[in-house]
Design a protein around this motif. Sequence first.
Motif, mmCIF file in Angstrom:
data_model
loop_
_atom_site.group_PDB
_atom_site.id
_atom_site.type_symbol
_atom_site.label_atom_id
_atom_site.label_comp_id
_atom_site.label_asym_id
_atom_site.label_seq_id
_atom_site.Cartn_x
_atom_site.Cartn_y
_atom_site.Cartn_z
ATOM 1 N N ILE A 112 39.673 28.269 29.327
ATOM 2 C CA ILE A 112 38.810 27.783 30.062
ATOM 3 C C ILE A 112 37.620 28.705 29.946
ATOM 4 O O ILE A 112 37.511 29.850 30.278
ATOM 5 C CB ILE A 112 39.180 27.772 31.877
ATOM 6 C CG1 ILE A 112 40.500 27.003 32.115
ATOM 7 C CG2 ILE A 112 37.784 27.439 32.477
ATOM 8 C CD1 ILE A 112 40.886 27.263 33.422
ATOM 9 N N ILE A 113 36.505 28.040 29.126
ATOM 10 C CA ILE A 113 35.399 28.891 28.511
ATOM 11 C C ILE A 113 34.281 28.487 29.108
ATOM 12 O O ILE A 113 33.907 27.302 29.179
ATOM 13 C CB ILE A 113 35.522 28.631 27.069
ATOM 14 C CG1 ILE A 113 34.594 29.220 26.118
ATOM 15 C CG2 ILE A 113 35.841 27.030 26.639
ATOM 16 C CD1 ILE A 113 34.879 30.616 25.713
ATOM 17 N N HIS A 114 33.131 29.448 29.141
ATOM 18 C CA HIS A 114 31.834 29.154 29.541
ATOM 19 C C HIS A 114 31.330 28.105 28.473
ATOM 20 O O HIS A 114 31.221 28.453 27.215
ATOM 21 C CB HIS A 114 31.358 30.540 29.743
ATOM 22 C CG HIS A 114 29.944 30.166 30.479
ATOM 23 N ND1 HIS A 114 28.554 29.844 29.762
ATOM 24 C CD2 HIS A 114 29.578 30.068 31.777
ATOM 25 C CE1 HIS A 114 27.617 29.899 30.569
ATOM 26 N NE2 HIS A 114 28.068 29.690 31.742
ATOM 27 N N GLU A 166 33.468 26.984 39.523
ATOM 28 C CA GLU A 166 34.126 25.935 38.902
ATOM 29 C C GLU A 166 35.179 26.576 37.826
ATOM 30 O O GLU A 166 36.331 25.809 37.804
ATOM 31 C CB GLU A 166 32.868 25.319 37.947
ATOM 32 C CG GLU A 166 33.632 23.875 37.102
ATOM 33 C CD GLU A 166 32.604 23.269 36.322
ATOM 34 O OE1 GLU A 166 31.686 23.805 35.919
ATOM 35 O OE2 GLU A 166 32.838 21.997 35.947
ATOM 36 N N ALA A 167 35.059 27.716 37.340
ATOM 37 C CA ALA A 167 36.010 28.175 36.720
ATOM 38 C C ALA A 167 37.279 28.494 37.339
ATOM 39 O O ALA A 167 38.488 28.272 36.927
ATOM 40 C CB ALA A 167 35.662 29.603 35.867
ATOM 41 N N LEU A 168 37.113 29.094 38.651
ATOM 42 C CA LEU A 168 38.200 29.282 39.532
ATOM 43 C C LEU A 168 39.029 27.981 40.166
ATOM 44 O O LEU A 168 40.098 28.009 40.369
ATOM 45 C CB LEU A 168 37.684 30.303 40.617
ATOM 46 C CG LEU A 168 38.559 31.141 41.336
ATOM 47 C CD1 LEU A 168 39.362 31.882 40.425
ATOM 48 C CD2 LEU A 168 38.075 32.058 42.544
ATOM 49 N N ARG A 169 38.051 27.003 40.342
ATOM 50 C CA ARG A 169 38.798 25.853 40.825
ATOM 51 C C ARG A 169 39.601 25.445 39.753
ATOM 52 O O ARG A 169 40.531 24.550 39.992
ATOM 53 C CB ARG A 169 37.487 24.730 41.096
ATOM 54 C CG ARG A 169 38.097 23.677 41.826
ATOM 55 C CD ARG A 169 37.113 22.511 41.972
ATOM 56 N NE ARG A 169 36.748 21.781 40.744
ATOM 57 C CZ ARG A 169 35.780 21.705 40.079
ATOM 58 N NH1 ARG A 169 34.515 21.872 40.830
ATOM 59 N NH2 ARG A 169 35.782 20.970 38.798
ATOM 60 N N ILE A 170 38.988 25.149 38.423
ATOM 61 C CA ILE A 170 39.911 24.644 37.482
ATOM 62 C C ILE A 170 41.182 25.463 37.036
ATOM 63 O O ILE A 170 42.239 24.842 37.183
ATOM 64 C CB ILE A 170 38.968 24.853 36.051
ATOM 65 C CG1 ILE A 170 37.924 23.690 36.361
ATOM 66 C CG2 ILE A 170 40.066 24.132 34.962
ATOM 67 C CD1 ILE A 170 36.882 23.497 35.028
ATOM 68 N N ALA A 171 41.023 26.822 37.177
ATOM 69 C CA ALA A 171 42.139 27.598 36.949
ATOM 70 C C ALA A 171 43.066 27.485 37.855
ATOM 71 O O ALA A 171 44.515 27.407 37.638
ATOM 72 C CB ALA A 171 41.657 29.108 36.956
ATOM 73 N N ASN A 172 42.824 27.419 39.197
ATOM 74 C CA ASN A 172 43.940 27.035 40.363
ATOM 75 C C ASN A 172 44.249 25.691 40.493
ATOM 76 O O ASN A 172 45.063 25.298 41.535
ATOM 77 C CB ASN A 172 43.369 27.752 41.718
ATOM 78 C CG ASN A 172 43.031 29.302 41.725
ATOM 79 O OD1 ASN A 172 43.687 30.009 40.933
ATOM 80 N ND2 ASN A 172 42.314 29.786 42.263
ATOM 81 N N GLY A 173 43.553 24.912 39.852
ATOM 82 C CA GLY A 173 43.764 23.336 40.182
ATOM 83 C C GLY A 173 45.095 22.762 39.569
ATOM 84 O O GLY A 173 44.942 21.639 39.124
ATOM 85 N N GLU A 226 36.619 39.547 41.301
ATOM 86 C CA GLU A 226 36.416 38.178 42.023
ATOM 87 C C GLU A 226 37.665 37.376 41.458
ATOM 88 O O GLU A 226 38.122 36.633 42.267
ATOM 89 C CB GLU A 226 35.179 37.767 41.628
ATOM 90 C CG GLU A 226 34.687 36.685 42.709
ATOM 91 C CD GLU A 226 33.081 36.268 42.279
ATOM 92 O OE1 GLU A 226 33.075 35.069 42.398
ATOM 93 O OE2 GLU A 226 32.495 37.082 42.109
ATOM 94 N N PHE A 227 37.895 37.337 40.175
ATOM 95 C CA PHE A 227 38.978 36.749 39.565
ATOM 96 C C PHE A 227 40.210 37.139 39.912
ATOM 97 O O PHE A 227 41.261 36.403 40.354
ATOM 98 C CB PHE A 227 38.650 36.221 38.244
ATOM 99 C CG PHE A 227 37.792 35.115 38.034
ATOM 100 C CD1 PHE A 227 36.400 35.246 38.427
ATOM 101 C CD2 PHE A 227 38.244 33.880 37.530
ATOM 102 C CE1 PHE A 227 35.463 34.308 38.060
ATOM 103 C CE2 PHE A 227 37.258 32.806 37.486
ATOM 104 C CZ PHE A 227 36.011 33.030 37.820
ATOM 105 N N ALA A 228 40.363 38.418 39.888
ATOM 106 C CA ALA A 228 41.802 39.047 40.245
ATOM 107 C C ALA A 228 42.207 38.735 41.752
ATOM 108 O O ALA A 228 43.506 38.327 41.730
ATOM 109 C CB ALA A 228 41.801 40.390 40.049
ATOM 110 N N ARG A 229 41.006 38.720 42.639
ATOM 111 C CA ARG A 229 41.749 38.336 44.058
ATOM 112 C C ARG A 229 41.565 36.732 44.002
ATOM 113 O O ARG A 229 42.357 36.170 44.947
ATOM 114 C CB ARG A 229 40.546 38.925 44.777
ATOM 115 C CG ARG A 229 40.440 40.295 44.763
ATOM 116 C CD ARG A 229 39.628 40.709 46.176
ATOM 117 N NE ARG A 229 40.025 42.173 46.428
ATOM 118 C CZ ARG A 229 39.173 43.188 45.849
ATOM 119 N NH1 ARG A 229 37.681 42.804 45.451
ATOM 120 N NH2 ARG A 229 39.369 44.573 46.188
#
Length: 506
Positions: A310-312, A415-422, A441-444
């Motif tokens: 998942i890349i910027h 958006e990155a976190l939503r995709i990662a957890n989706g 923020e991402f670790a949490r």
Amino acid sequence: MTTATATKITANKNHPKLPVTPRRNAHFIDGAWVEGDKLIERKSPAHNVLVSLSPEGDVSNVDAAVAAARRTFDDGTWPGTSASERAQLLAKTASLIRENLEELALYDCLESGKPIGQARAEMGGAADTWDYAAGLARTLSGDSYNQLGSDTLGFVMREPVGVIGMITPWNFPLVIISQKLPYALAAGCTAVIKPSEFTSSSTVRLCELLAEAGLPAGVVNCVTGYGDPVGKRIVNHPDVDMVSFTGSTAVGKKTAEACSANLKKVTAELGGKNPVVVFPDADLEAAADAVVLGALFNAGQCCVGGSRLIIHESIAKDFTEKVIELMQRVKVGDPLDDDTQVGAIINDKQHEKILEFIENGKQSATLRLGGESVGEEGLFITPTVFDDVTENMDIAQHEIFGPVLSVLTFKDKAEALRIANGVDYGLSSSVWTTNIDTGMEFARGFKAGTVWMNTYLECPVEVPFGGFKESGIGRENGRFSIEEYTELKTVLLHTGPRTSWFAPRS
Ligand code: NAD
């Protein structure tokens, strides 16, 4: 744009490390080696050469194994030993694994198709687990409550659960049994093991080493064979107190369901669809290397494989090019060669499944690299990259378990976190950034059992391993692992005269 048709891979059928005769395995029941009439033939998936024969176990084999494990638990043979005795046995086993490292590595290499260099490193890791569990055996303790009143003491003891059924997959055969068995033994439990029908040899050899280390007969038993009937009988056997399962989410769910019938304890280490999130401020050279490792390690047949990049969007084009360039330099080939980095796919069924996912991906996303089956006789698939992948595509949602990377882009952190957890899974996640605030923020924010920050695939035995969501229940490794194999028992102790319920004493 895909690469030109890749060259076919021909693993050397006369490689000096291939066995002249196949290894003959047997069940290990109550300290004795039990042969079987029907044998499972295992051919090296890289060479198509017969490398081992294992008996096809049945319900009567499992029942005999469970009876031995039950007896040696109930009569105190193993739970009656001191922590010091257990620790010595576990440490001795660690030494024996190291002494036999080459042989064990060769079994896992031949039966699973993984590169020999990687298999050697795995054997070292497995030995370390036994050493670590030896230390843990002596730290297991309970708790006491001395503030319940002057005449009352409460204390909590940790007792071993009992007979543990252990069912393991084919992708890391000796490593995965070593994430279960030493901790269960350290806690005082006895065991019945079923290795994968594809990769039984290193586990059977481990049983030989346990006997050599001095483990009493019946404490650890091993039945080879298929999930049905062997695994199924272990799960359903009334004298098995707990099941420790590693494998697919589908079979893991069935296992947990069967265990729920009588509330048998269960731990399950299951599948994953793990994201690697890369920000523009990251060390992009290191990140690209880690993305390639994450996607291709064990030919992508790895529960913590980084199958989603998942890349910027600002760096997506150049970074994907870099990843593709590195992947083209990876050595795919004969697992018996020391410089091979990616070996064979485990079996025809898995090979087919990966190719189906690749065909499916071609309909919706852009194939940028690989996607080809290249084995002359063995099962090899070239490193594969799909670009323009979006969240809901099959190749972005499902565990492919092959050397296939899906590239998705993001605009901002949310958006990155939503995709990662989706996805349904939550085994591992990785984030690459030099900004500690973003990293934390991402670790949490990741819903996953393990987070790698600016690194990938590090699994030291000191830290727990396991999944959120459909990636599993429970943890292996780390100091909590021994506790998984214990029950808590509360004791309340009264001192001095007790007030009668009916009438005060005169
Ligand atoms: P699998 O579920 O097909 O088989 C795992 C084990 O279960 C094998 O020993 C098999 O014989 C046995 N089994 C099959 N059916 C059974 C049944 N009905 N009852 C009891 N046992 C049964 O998995 P696999 O193909 O061997 O391994 C690949 C899967 O394992 C992947 O999904 C991967 O993600 C997962 N895995 C997870 C971890 C982790 O730690 N989370 C580690 C390695 C592999």
